[in-house]
Scaffold this motif. Structure first.
Motif, PDB file in Angstrom:
ATOM      1  N   UNK A   1       0.833  -1.209   0.000  1.00  0.00           N
ATOM      2  CA  UNK A   1       0.000   0.000   0.000  1.00  0.00           C
ATOM      3  C   UNK A   1       0.864   1.253   0.000  1.00  0.00           C
ATOM      4  N   UNK A   2       1.935   1.239   0.772  1.00  0.00           N
ATOM      5  CA  UNK A   2       2.862   2.377   0.810  1.00  0.00           C
ATOM      6  C   UNK A   2       3.492   2.592  -0.564  1.00  0.00           C
TER       7      UNK A   2
ATOM      8  N   UNK B   1       3.874   5.656  -5.751  1.00  0.00           N
ATOM      9  CA  UNK B   1       3.809   5.681  -7.214  1.00  0.00           C
ATOM     10  C   UNK B   1       2.714   6.629  -7.701  1.00  0.00           C
ATOM     11  N   UNK B   2       1.536   6.529  -7.117  1.00  0.00           N
ATOM     12  CA  UNK B   2       0.387   7.265  -7.650  1.00  0.00           C
ATOM     13  C   UNK B   2       0.177   8.652  -7.056  1.00  0.00           C
ATOM     14  N   UNK B   3       0.696   8.920  -5.865  1.00  0.00           N
ATOM     15  CA  UNK B   3       0.378  10.182  -5.208  1.00  0.00           C
ATOM     16  C   UNK B   3       1.579  11.058  -4.902  1.00  0.00           C
ATOM     17  N   UNK B   4       2.779  10.643  -5.277  1.00  0.00           N
ATOM     18  CA  UNK B   4       3.959  11.461  -5.037  1.00  0.00           C
ATOM     19  C   UNK B   4       3.856  12.734  -5.869  1.00  0.00           C
TER      20      UNK B   4
ATOM     21  N   UNK C   1       1.540  15.026  -5.522  1.00  0.00           N
ATOM     22  CA  UNK C   1       0.210  15.622  -5.394  1.00  0.00           C
ATOM     23  C   UNK C   1      -0.375  15.434  -3.988  1.00  0.00           C
ATOM     24  N   UNK C   2       0.357  14.793  -3.124  1.00  0.00           N
ATOM     25  CA  UNK C   2      -0.070  14.542  -1.747  1.00  0.00           C
ATOM     26  C   UNK C   2       1.111  14.910  -0.863  1.00  0.00           C
ATOM     27  N   UNK C   3       0.902  15.436   0.339  1.00  0.00           N
ATOM     28  CA  UNK C   3       2.042  15.842   1.181  1.00  0.00           C
ATOM     29  C   UNK C   3       3.065  14.712   1.364  1.00  0.00           C
ATOM     30  N   UNK C   4       4.299  14.991   1.008  1.00  0.00           N
ATOM     31  CA  UNK C   4       5.360  13.982   1.030  1.00  0.00           C
ATOM     32  C   UNK C   4       5.599  13.420   2.424  1.00  0.00           C
ATOM     33  N   UNK C   5       5.519  14.292   3.443  1.00  0.00           N
ATOM     34  CA  UNK C   5       5.763  13.788   4.806  1.00  0.00           C
ATOM     35  C   UNK C   5       4.720  12.741   5.211  1.00  0.00           C
ATOM     36  N   UNK C   6       3.479  12.895   4.768  1.00  0.00           N
ATOM     37  CA  UNK C   6       2.458  11.890   5.072  1.00  0.00           C
ATOM     38  C   UNK C   6       2.711  10.604   4.291  1.00  0.00           C
TER      39      UNK C   6
ATOM     40  N   UNK D   1       5.438   8.585   5.908  1.00  0.00           N
ATOM     41  CA  UNK D   1       5.026   7.956   7.161  1.00  0.00           C
ATOM     42  C   UNK D   1       4.000   6.845   6.950  1.00  0.00           C
ATOM     43  N   UNK D   2       3.608   6.609   5.702  1.00  0.00           N
ATOM     44  CA  UNK D   2       2.645   5.555   5.418  1.00  0.00           C
ATOM     45  C   UNK D   2       1.205   5.982   5.562  1.00  0.00           C
ATOM     46  N   UNK D   3       0.950   7.279   5.422  1.00  0.00           N
ATOM     47  CA  UNK D   3      -0.410   7.794   5.553  1.00  0.00           C
ATOM     48  C   UNK D   3      -0.926   8.391   4.251  1.00  0.00           C
ATOM     49  N   UNK D   4      -0.638   7.703   3.154  1.00  0.00           N
ATOM     50  CA  UNK D   4      -1.179   8.103   1.864  1.00  0.00           C
ATOM     51  C   UNK D   4      -2.613   7.621   1.738  1.00  0.00           C
TER      52      UNK D   4
END
Length: 135
Positions: free
Chosen positions: A40-41, A46-49, A51-56, A59-62
């Protein structure tokens, strides 16, 4: 209890907080959840780097990981109940996990203990019919 049998039972007993789960059934599910969390991480990366906060993400909170956590929260809780029942302990012992560090250690020890032989306050030994040793 074998790996596939453990995973099948984990998802089929999604909200079953009664009964027992043997030690092998518990730890096979833990292995599955750890491996699935890595997948999942990786999907999140792959799909959200970008466009989603990198720090989350780091930490495995995508988004994918959060959906996986949400989907497995109740079955995880039920599994913990059944594992404690297998050692003839009340599920109220899960609350000790709220105590930083020491609570996690106590729960780990309980999860590592072998099954109560035969029947206990929470039902018959789940491995009795499979021919495996209790544990």
């Amino acid at each position: 209890m074998k790996f596939t049998e453990s995973i099948r039972e984990f998802f089929s007993r999604y909200t079953d907080f009664r009964g027992r789960t043997p030690r092998s059934g518990y730890w096979w599910v833990v292995l599955f959840l750890v491996l699935a969390s890595f997948v999942m991480w990786a999907l999140d990366m792959v799909f959200f780097q970008g466009i989603y906060p990198q720090d989350l993400l780091d930490q495995g909170f995508g988004p994918v990981s959060l959906l996986f956590i949400a989907a497995t929260f109740i079955p995880n809780l039920a599994l913990g109940f059944r594992r404690l029942h297998d050692t003839n302990r009340s599920a109220w012992w899960l609350l000790i996990g709220l105590v930083p560090f020491a609570g996690a250690v106590v729960l780990l020890v309980f999860y590592l203990l072998p099954s109560t032989p035969g029947e206990n306050n929470y039902g018959p030994n789940p491995l009795t019919n499979t021919g495996e040793d209790a544990g």
